[in-house]
Design a protein around this motif. Structure first.
Motif, PDB file in Angstrom:
ATOM      1  N   LYS B 192       0.972  -1.238  -0.135  1.00  0.00           N
ATOM      2  CA  LYS B 192       0.049  -0.080  -0.109  1.00  0.00           C
ATOM      3  C   LYS B 192       0.851   1.476   0.147  1.00  0.00           C
ATOM      4  O   LYS B 192       0.381   2.355  -0.367  1.00  0.00           O
ATOM      5  CB  LYS B 192      -0.869   0.032   1.331  1.00  0.00           C
ATOM      6  CG  LYS B 192      -1.976  -1.119   1.214  1.00  0.00           C
ATOM      7  CD  LYS B 192      -2.927  -0.684   0.528  1.00  0.00           C
ATOM      8  CE  LYS B 192      -4.288  -1.626  -0.027  1.00  0.00           C
ATOM      9  NZ  LYS B 192      -4.509  -2.473   0.872  1.00  0.00           N
ATOM     10  N   VAL B 193       2.171   1.244   0.378  1.00  0.00           N
ATOM     11  CA  VAL B 193       2.773   2.495   0.674  1.00  0.00           C
ATOM     12  C   VAL B 193       4.155   2.457  -0.218  1.00  0.00           C
ATOM     13  O   VAL B 193       4.452   3.272  -0.725  1.00  0.00           O
ATOM     14  CB  VAL B 193       3.151   2.505   2.229  1.00  0.00           C
ATOM     15  CG1 VAL B 193       4.303   3.730   2.549  1.00  0.00           C
ATOM     16  CG2 VAL B 193       2.255   2.724   3.085  1.00  0.00           C
ATOM     17  N   PRO B 196       3.201   1.677  -4.523  1.00  0.00           N
ATOM     18  CA  PRO B 196       2.812   2.747  -5.229  1.00  0.00           C
ATOM     19  C   PRO B 196       3.751   3.765  -5.533  1.00  0.00           C
ATOM     20  O   PRO B 196       3.833   4.302  -6.710  1.00  0.00           O
ATOM     21  CB  PRO B 196       1.676   3.531  -4.378  1.00  0.00           C
ATOM     22  CG  PRO B 196       1.233   2.178  -3.579  1.00  0.00           C
ATOM     23  CD  PRO B 196       2.371   1.467  -3.355  1.00  0.00           C
ATOM     24  N   GLN B 197       4.909   4.024  -4.814  1.00  0.00           N
ATOM     25  CA  GLN B 197       5.762   4.883  -4.823  1.00  0.00           C
ATOM     26  C   GLN B 197       6.647   4.513  -5.952  1.00  0.00           C
ATOM     27  O   GLN B 197       7.381   5.329  -6.423  1.00  0.00           O
ATOM     28  CB  GLN B 197       6.568   5.080  -3.582  1.00  0.00           C
ATOM     29  CG  GLN B 197       5.599   5.977  -2.632  1.00  0.00           C
ATOM     30  CD  GLN B 197       6.412   6.410  -1.392  1.00  0.00           C
ATOM     31  OE1 GLN B 197       7.270   7.254  -1.647  1.00  0.00           O
ATOM     32  NE2 GLN B 197       6.176   5.814  -0.076  1.00  0.00           N
ATOM     33  N   ARG B 273      -0.864   9.684 -14.643  1.00  0.00           N
ATOM     34  CA  ARG B 273      -0.482   9.281 -13.228  1.00  0.00           C
ATOM     35  C   ARG B 273      -0.362  10.441 -12.133  1.00  0.00           C
ATOM     36  O   ARG B 273      -0.583  10.618 -11.367  1.00  0.00           O
ATOM     37  CB  ARG B 273       0.403   8.241 -13.374  1.00  0.00           C
ATOM     38  CG  ARG B 273       0.134   6.879 -12.761  1.00  0.00           C
ATOM     39  CD  ARG B 273       1.388   6.169 -12.714  1.00  0.00           C
ATOM     40  NE  ARG B 273       1.688   6.184 -11.203  1.00  0.00           N
ATOM     41  CZ  ARG B 273       2.536   6.877 -10.625  1.00  0.00           C
ATOM     42  NH1 ARG B 273       3.266   8.019 -11.427  1.00  0.00           N
ATOM     43  NH2 ARG B 273       2.931   6.949  -9.213  1.00  0.00           N
ATOM     44  N   LEU B 276      -2.810  12.535 -11.543  1.00  0.00           N
ATOM     45  CA  LEU B 276      -3.599  11.907 -10.353  1.00  0.00           C
ATOM     46  C   LEU B 276      -3.007  12.400  -9.073  1.00  0.00           C
ATOM     47  O   LEU B 276      -3.597  12.751  -7.842  1.00  0.00           O
ATOM     48  CB  LEU B 276      -3.855  10.377 -10.654  1.00  0.00           C
ATOM     49  CG  LEU B 276      -4.987  10.094 -11.488  1.00  0.00           C
ATOM     50  CD1 LEU B 276      -4.904   8.454 -11.662  1.00  0.00           C
ATOM     51  CD2 LEU B 276      -6.364  10.434 -10.981  1.00  0.00           C
ATOM     52  N   LEU B 277      -1.587  12.338  -9.265  1.00  0.00           N
ATOM     53  CA  LEU B 277      -0.961  12.581  -7.735  1.00  0.00           C
ATOM     54  C   LEU B 277      -1.165  14.095  -7.342  1.00  0.00           C
ATOM     55  O   LEU B 277      -1.261  14.225  -6.353  1.00  0.00           O
ATOM     56  CB  LEU B 277       0.427  12.455  -8.357  1.00  0.00           C
ATOM     57  CG  LEU B 277       1.154  11.019  -7.773  1.00  0.00           C
ATOM     58  CD1 LEU B 277       2.733  11.039  -8.129  1.00  0.00           C
ATOM     59  CD2 LEU B 277       0.921  10.925  -6.310  1.00  0.00           C
ATOM     60  N   GLU B 278      -1.006  14.899  -8.594  1.00  0.00           N
ATOM     61  CA  GLU B 278      -1.242  16.205  -8.170  1.00  0.00           C
ATOM     62  C   GLU B 278      -2.629  16.825  -8.192  1.00  0.00           C
ATOM     63  O   GLU B 278      -2.994  17.949  -9.081  1.00  0.00           O
ATOM     64  CB  GLU B 278      -0.349  17.226  -8.985  1.00  0.00           C
ATOM     65  CG  GLU B 278       1.352  16.771  -8.726  1.00  0.00           C
ATOM     66  CD  GLU B 278       2.151  17.111 -10.129  1.00  0.00           C
ATOM     67  OE1 GLU B 278       2.998  16.641 -10.069  1.00  0.00           O
ATOM     68  OE2 GLU B 278       1.436  17.728 -10.980  1.00  0.00           O
ATOM     69  N   ARG B 279      -3.606  15.955  -7.552  1.00  0.00           N
ATOM     70  CA  ARG B 279      -4.935  16.315  -7.980  1.00  0.00           C
ATOM     71  C   ARG B 279      -5.228  17.858  -7.323  1.00  0.00           C
ATOM     72  O   ARG B 279      -4.810  18.206  -6.026  1.00  0.00           O
ATOM     73  CB  ARG B 279      -5.728  15.359  -6.915  1.00  0.00           C
ATOM     74  CG  ARG B 279      -7.172  14.882  -7.835  1.00  0.00           C
ATOM     75  CD  ARG B 279      -7.726  13.963  -6.969  1.00  0.00           C
ATOM     76  NE  ARG B 279      -7.100  12.515  -6.801  1.00  0.00           N
ATOM     77  CZ  ARG B 279      -7.519  11.686  -5.926  1.00  0.00           C
ATOM     78  NH1 ARG B 279      -8.355  12.106  -4.952  1.00  0.00           N
ATOM     79  NH2 ARG B 279      -6.883  10.456  -5.891  1.00  0.00           N
ATOM     80  N   LYS B 280      -5.991  18.587  -8.201  1.00  0.00           N
ATOM     81  CA  LYS B 280      -6.106  19.771  -7.650  1.00  0.00           C
ATOM     82  C   LYS B 280      -7.483  20.120  -7.075  1.00  0.00           C
ATOM     83  O   LYS B 280      -8.325  19.593  -7.313  1.00  0.00           O
ATOM     84  CB  LYS B 280      -5.959  20.858  -8.799  1.00  0.00           C
ATOM     85  CG  LYS B 280      -4.669  20.973  -9.432  1.00  0.00           C
ATOM     86  CD  LYS B 280      -3.602  22.013  -9.157  1.00  0.00           C
ATOM     87  CE  LYS B 280      -2.163  21.771  -8.785  1.00  0.00           C
ATOM     88  NZ  LYS B 280      -1.552  21.704 -10.309  1.00  0.00           N
TER      89      LYS B 280
END
Lengths: 358, 280
Positions: B192-193, B196-197, B273, B276-280
């Motif tokens: 989970k941690v 993904p990274q 991707r 998605l990571l930097e969802r505003k």
């Protein structure tokens, strides 16, 4: 007498020949705010890691309410932890970060949602639930890390220098918040820092470590007023260190002598004997006056103005330069470099140290 | 003499390299495009033939399939290697990285021939299996897709390991500690941690291996033994054996376009991707 939540007995951690922890024994009381304070390499972080379960002890044991947890992996210990640098998971939103400990404990989704909202409220970050950690400032990340560590209602919260990456003003604000959070929740806090101000301002009890050993522990006021060793006196606040020759002794009352001037020193309960007293003298306990007004005469070498007070370095032929802290709002004299002054202190100002000359 | 603006001065610095690329790469490439449209007759004949030919279609499908299998194989093996090097190697880490790089110092040709020595009818593997009585007649280990994919995974592995290694180097161990301190098991903390990274590293490793595999020639040519015709070998046949420059060039253009499409798709995917990571 409050209950002990954690009992650490003879905790020793060796890395090869190096003792990171050397027979440390410590009781942590239910609900207290305990700070482990020390310079880098003192073993404070190793001790916290051992409590958290990341660094198994070489010797000794740790009991949680009477149950030996020394060999349990971190995930079974049920301690919340706030890491230096926060370690917020960068691929998860703030909400998912806070929900993480609840989800791994398989709590029902409705409860997770409710609890995350509560925790966001606790740290006043309700509006940031859907942000990613990278979009938050340092102080905001710190709050989220705190909310995450508290979300599953841990028995003990471990904090590893949580404020060290923040600027001074923010750090001061968050100290107040942490303290009030602790008082509201009643959770036991174990807080690691190298910052004496943090330790003094928040803790119920401070444990000072050096070279893997406990130097002294106690409530902040007691530690500050009665340091037992030169290290503690120097690490916690500022101190002048003097070797005072004893000329007469009568129980707790002693007479010491500097450069032809005799003066009394009281040392309640002091065990020190011998001809010379090693004392610590806090800069703010020394009074500054016009020449002849106080005990000893000296000459101002340097002045450093700090706003609410100023630090004055005064030269004296026998005791060398002394640091004196004077409130700027009630100065007897306005110190200037080269100005002749006199200085003195109350009978109980010098604190006798146990470990003698350093 | 007046000073040139900074940007212009930097352009002068890259000019030699740029000139070589234009004269010896871009120019001939444009020539290939031209040949594909003019040999033997002017028009799109070569492209029509390319799309009509079942042999070409088969070769393209084969090429993509082998590249896909190679990529999957490299990712699985490479991820484990990169993970161990990043997290558990300690003092032997430089040595392990050197071992990953070692194959780069040996020619691809030699490495591919080594696989022939291993996998041939009377190669080391078959000899050992027969003399130990486990099999009666030699297994067919090469001149088929299996042999090609096996050797290609070997050749491509460093290209998968290196981007993943670079990515994992940037992931602090504190995240997994934090996950475990918050109650996650070792496996959950990884899944989970940590995992993904590592996705950016996995994606760039996958893209690199896949794109390189699409145009790979030496290893498939040697291990395929003429039976497994990936598209670059097919092109060689057209030009060297049949002197069919027109179709060969058209196939080259086809491969170039196909590769560009793959990269464009991947870039979109990777962008998605990070979006998605930097969802505003």
């Amino acid at each position: 007498m409050p209950d002990k939540i954690l009992t650490i007995a003879n905790a020793t951690k060796r890395y090869g020949p190096v003792h990171a922890l050397d027979r440390v024994s410590l009781d942590v009381e239910e609900g207290e705010f305990l700070t482990l304070l020390g310079p880098s390499g003192s073993g404070k972080t190793t001790l916290l890691s051992a409590i958290a379960g990341f660094a198994p002890l070489t010797e000794g044991r740790i009991d949680l309410r009477g149950r030996n947890i020394s060999n349990e992996p971190p995930e079974h210990r049920d301690f919340g932890m706030v890491f230096q640098g926060y370690a917020l998971f960068p691929t998860m939103t703030v909400r998912d970060n806070i929900a993480f400990p609840l989800k791994v404990r398989k709590r029902p989704a409705s409860e997770v949602r409710k609890r995350v909202d509560e925790c966001l409220g606790l740290v006043q970050m309700e509006d940031f639930a859907e942000r990613m950690p990278a979009q938050l400032s340092g102080g905001q990340q710190q709050r989220i890390a705190l909310a995450r560590a508290l979300s599953f209602e841990p028995q003990v919260l471990l904090l590893d220098e949580p404020l060290s990456a923040l600027d001074k003003k923010l750090r001061a604000d968050l100290q107040w918040e942490l303290k009030s959070l602790h008082d509201r929740l009643g959770v036991t806090f174990i807080y690691v820092t190298h910052d004496q101000d943090e330790a003094l301002s928040m803790s119920d009890r401070v444990v000072i470590l050096k070279d893997g050993r406990i130097q002294q522990q106690g409530v902040p006021d007691e530690l500050y007023k009665f340091p037992r060793t030169r290290f503690v006196a120097d690490f916690l606040g500022k101190s002048n260190f003097l070797d005072l020759p004893v000329t007469a002794r009568e129980g707790d009352e002693m007479t010491c002598r500097i450069g032809g001037t005799n003066f009394p020193v009281t040392a309640p309960g002091a065990t020190a004997s011998g001809d010379v007293l090693n004392v610590a003298l806090r800069p703010e306990r020394i009074r500054l006056g016009a020449p002849g007004q106080e005990l000893l005469d000296g000459i101002v070498r340097q002045v450093s103005y700090l706003g609410e007070r100023c630090l004055v370095l005064v030269d004296h032929a026998e005791v060398g330069p002394l640091m004196i802290s004077q409130p700027t709002w009630k100065a007897e004299v306005t110190p200037k470099a080269g100005l002749p002054v006199s200085f003195g202190w109350d009978v109980d100002a010098p604190v006798i140290l146990e470990d003698g000359a350093a | 003499m007046p000073r040139l603006p900074d940007t212009l001065r930097y352009w002068f610095l890259v000019l030699p390299a740029l000139a070589i690329m234009i004269v010896f790469y871009i120019w001939p490439l444009l020539g290939i495009w031209q040949i594909s449209l003019t040999e033997p007759t002017r028009g799109l004949d070569n492209y029509t033939r390319m799309f009509d030919s079942s042999a070409v279609t088969t070769s393209f499908i084969l090429t993509f399939r082998i590249a896909f299998k190679t990529t999957i194989g490299c990712l699985i093996l490479g991820y484990i290697v990169a993970y161990v090097i990043s997290n558990f190697a300690g003092r032997v880490k430089p040595l392990m990285v050197a071992l990953v790089l070692l194959p780069f110092w040996v020619s691809v040709l030699i490495r591919s021939f080594s696989w022939i020595v291993l996998l041939g009818r009377s190669g080391i593997v078959n000899d050992t299996l027969i003399s130990s009585g486990m099999i009666d007649s030699p297994l067919r280990l090469m001149h088929n897709e299996f042999g090609v994919v096996l050797a290609m995974i070997h050749v491509m592995l460093p290209f998968a390991v290196l981007p993943m290694l670079a990515n994992m180097r940037g992931i602090s161990g504190a995240y997994v500690d934090a996950a475990r301190g918050l109650g996650a098991s070792e496996f959950t903390a990884f899944a989970k941690v940590y995992f993904p990274q590592t996705m950016p590293g996995v994606m760039s490793g996958a893209l690199l291996v896949f794109v390189l595999s699409l145009g790979f020639y030496i290893t498939p040519a040697l291990l395929g033994g003429g039976r497994i015709l990936m598209i670059s070998e097919y092109i060689t046949y057209q030009i060297q054996e049949f002197l069919n420059w027109g179709l060969g060039s058209a196939l080259s253009v086809g491969l170039l376009v196909a590769t560009a499409v793959v990269i464009a798709l991947a870039a979109r995917f990777v962008n998605l991707r990070s979006a998605l990571l930097e969802r505003k």
